[in-house]
Design a protein around this motif. Structure first.
Motif, mmCIF file in Angstrom:
data_model
loop_
_atom_site.group_PDB
_atom_site.id
_atom_site.type_symbol
_atom_site.label_atom_id
_atom_site.label_comp_id
_atom_site.label_asym_id
_atom_site.label_seq_id
_atom_site.Cartn_x
_atom_site.Cartn_y
_atom_site.Cartn_z
ATOM 1 N N VAL A 84 -25.736 10.407 -1.759
ATOM 2 C CA VAL A 84 -26.016 11.843 -1.579
ATOM 3 C C VAL A 84 -26.799 12.069 -0.290
ATOM 4 C CG1 VAL A 84 -27.331 13.779 -2.525
ATOM 5 C CG2 VAL A 84 -25.860 12.424 -4.021
ATOM 6 N N VAL A 85 -27.800 11.242 -0.046
ATOM 7 C CA VAL A 85 -28.594 11.371 1.184
ATOM 8 C C VAL A 85 -27.704 11.152 2.404
ATOM 9 C CG1 VAL A 85 -30.480 10.357 2.533
ATOM 10 C CG2 VAL A 85 -30.776 10.757 0.097
ATOM 11 N N PHE A 86 -26.781 10.192 2.319
ATOM 12 C CA PHE A 86 -25.904 9.949 3.470
ATOM 13 C C PHE A 86 -24.940 11.106 3.691
ATOM 14 C CE2 PHE A 86 -22.302 8.283 5.797
ATOM 15 C CZ PHE A 86 -22.954 7.731 6.881
ATOM 16 N N LYS A 114 -20.459 11.402 15.769
ATOM 17 C CA LYS A 114 -20.783 11.948 14.449
ATOM 18 C C LYS A 114 -21.328 10.852 13.541
ATOM 19 C CE LYS A 114 -20.193 15.216 11.173
ATOM 20 N NZ LYS A 114 -20.688 16.566 11.211
ATOM 21 N N TRP A 115 -20.708 9.664 13.544
ATOM 22 C CA TRP A 115 -21.164 8.567 12.698
ATOM 23 C C TRP A 115 -22.510 8.026 13.166
ATOM 24 C CZ3 TRP A 115 -19.624 7.786 8.032
ATOM 25 C CH2 TRP A 115 -18.332 8.115 7.663
ATOM 26 N N VAL A 116 -22.700 7.944 14.474
ATOM 27 C CA VAL A 116 -23.984 7.465 14.992
ATOM 28 C C VAL A 116 -25.082 8.452 14.635
ATOM 29 C CG1 VAL A 116 -25.275 6.981 17.103
ATOM 30 C CG2 VAL A 116 -22.968 6.089 16.833
ATOM 31 N N GLY A 117 -24.807 9.738 14.804
ATOM 32 C CA GLY A 117 -25.779 10.762 14.431
ATOM 33 C C GLY A 117 -26.095 10.734 12.946
ATOM 34 N N SER A 118 -25.073 10.468 12.143
ATOM 35 C CA SER A 118 -25.290 10.366 10.696
ATOM 36 C C SER A 118 -26.217 9.201 10.379
ATOM 37 C CB SER A 118 -23.960 10.149 9.969
ATOM 38 O OG SER A 118 -23.082 11.208 10.209
ATOM 39 N N GLY A 119 -25.987 8.065 11.013
ATOM 40 C CA GLY A 119 -26.840 6.901 10.781
ATOM 41 C C GLY A 119 -28.276 7.144 11.196
ATOM 42 N N ILE A 120 -28.447 7.827 12.318
ATOM 43 C CA ILE A 120 -29.803 8.128 12.784
ATOM 44 C C ILE A 120 -30.496 9.081 11.822
ATOM 45 C CG2 ILE A 120 -31.117 9.273 14.615
ATOM 46 C CD1 ILE A 120 -29.010 8.106 16.577
ATOM 47 N N ARG A 121 -29.811 10.128 11.420
ATOM 48 C CA ARG A 121 -30.416 11.088 10.480
ATOM 49 C C ARG A 121 -30.690 10.436 9.124
ATOM 50 N NH1 ARG A 121 -30.849 16.152 12.418
ATOM 51 N NH2 ARG A 121 -29.499 16.695 14.153
ATOM 52 N N PHE A 122 -29.793 9.575 8.666
ATOM 53 C CA PHE A 122 -29.976 8.860 7.406
ATOM 54 C C PHE A 122 -31.245 8.013 7.459
ATOM 55 C CE2 PHE A 122 -28.732 5.144 4.664
ATOM 56 C CZ PHE A 122 -28.665 5.827 3.462
ATOM 57 N N THR A 123 -31.429 7.321 8.580
ATOM 58 C CA THR A 123 -32.619 6.495 8.753
ATOM 59 C C THR A 123 -33.879 7.346 8.777
ATOM 60 O OG1 THR A 123 -31.303 4.909 10.000
ATOM 61 C CG2 THR A 123 -33.686 4.761 10.236
ATOM 62 N N ILE A 124 -33.839 8.480 9.448
ATOM 63 C CA ILE A 124 -35.001 9.363 9.523
ATOM 64 C C ILE A 124 -35.358 9.901 8.139
ATOM 65 C CG2 ILE A 124 -35.802 11.600 10.404
ATOM 66 C CD1 ILE A 124 -34.238 10.948 12.994
ATOM 67 N N VAL A 125 -34.352 10.325 7.389
ATOM 68 C CA VAL A 125 -34.607 10.868 6.043
ATOM 69 C C VAL A 125 -35.191 9.786 5.140
ATOM 70 C CG1 VAL A 125 -33.497 11.800 3.973
ATOM 71 C CG2 VAL A 125 -32.898 12.709 6.212
ATOM 72 N N LEU A 126 -34.611 8.580 5.164
ATOM 73 C CA LEU A 126 -35.143 7.494 4.332
ATOM 74 C C LEU A 126 -36.557 7.112 4.763
ATOM 75 C CD1 LEU A 126 -32.084 5.128 3.818
ATOM 76 C CD2 LEU A 126 -33.044 6.794 2.227
ATOM 77 N N GLY A 127 -36.820 7.133 6.064
ATOM 78 C CA GLY A 127 -38.172 6.855 6.553
ATOM 79 C C GLY A 127 -39.163 7.909 6.089
ATOM 80 N N ALA A 128 -38.742 9.165 6.087
ATOM 81 C CA ALA A 128 -39.619 10.247 5.624
ATOM 82 C C ALA A 128 -39.910 10.101 4.125
ATOM 83 C CB ALA A 128 -38.989 11.599 5.915
ATOM 84 N N ILE A 129 -38.887 9.755 3.357
ATOM 85 C CA ILE A 129 -39.083 9.558 1.913
ATOM 86 C C ILE A 129 -40.032 8.385 1.666
ATOM 87 C CG2 ILE A 129 -37.922 8.866 -0.224
ATOM 88 C CD1 ILE A 129 -35.460 10.449 0.794
#
Length: 145
Positions: A84-86, A114-129
């Protein structure tokens, strides 16, 4: 009995690795071709050993989960939450072109960016959590003491 077999297997793997390493160390660094010929088996050995270890670890983990349905349920819920986060990260990511520091185009607009941006945002969200859970745990520790 299994402990002895495992100990012997680890010892054999270690001895092979040590022998390959010594084979590399004994060669003069100036002889590039000989050094390359000596390093190649060590790299191949390490590569195949890594593949075997990953396969064994995944198989043992899967067998362990299937033996314990509660652990399987928790694992599937965790994977679902990551999915879901991804998906949210994918829809938040931009597919515009990537511009380098010199102003030149590094990647054209499209699916790769788009995929690179998704990976970066995914990492940022998981880091924030993870950061939020760290702060909450820290505050719980402060309150308890």
């Amino acid at each position: 009995m299994n402990n002895k077999i495992l100990t012997l297997l680890v010892a054999a793997i270690s001895l092979i690795g040590i022998a390959l390493f010594v084979n590399v160390v004994r060669i003069d660094p100036e002889e590039t071709q000989a050094l390359s010929d000596a390093v190649s088996p060590l790299v191949s050995y390490s590569y195949y050993l890594l593949i075997v270890i990953v396969i064994v670890a995944v198989v043992i983990s899967l067998l362990s989960m299937f033996k314990n349905p509660a652990a399987l349920k928790k694992t599937l819920l965790g994977i679902l939450a990551l999915g879901v986060v991804f998906v949210v990260s994918y829809f938040m990511a931009s597919d515009s072109e990537v511009i380098g520091a010199d102003g030149g185009q590094l990647v054209a607009a499209g699916s790769i960016s788009k995929w690179v941006g998704s990976g970066i945002r995914f990492t940022i969200v998981l880091g924030a959590i993870a950061g939020a859970f760290f702060v909450v745990d820290l505050l719980k520790g402060i309150v308890k003491s």
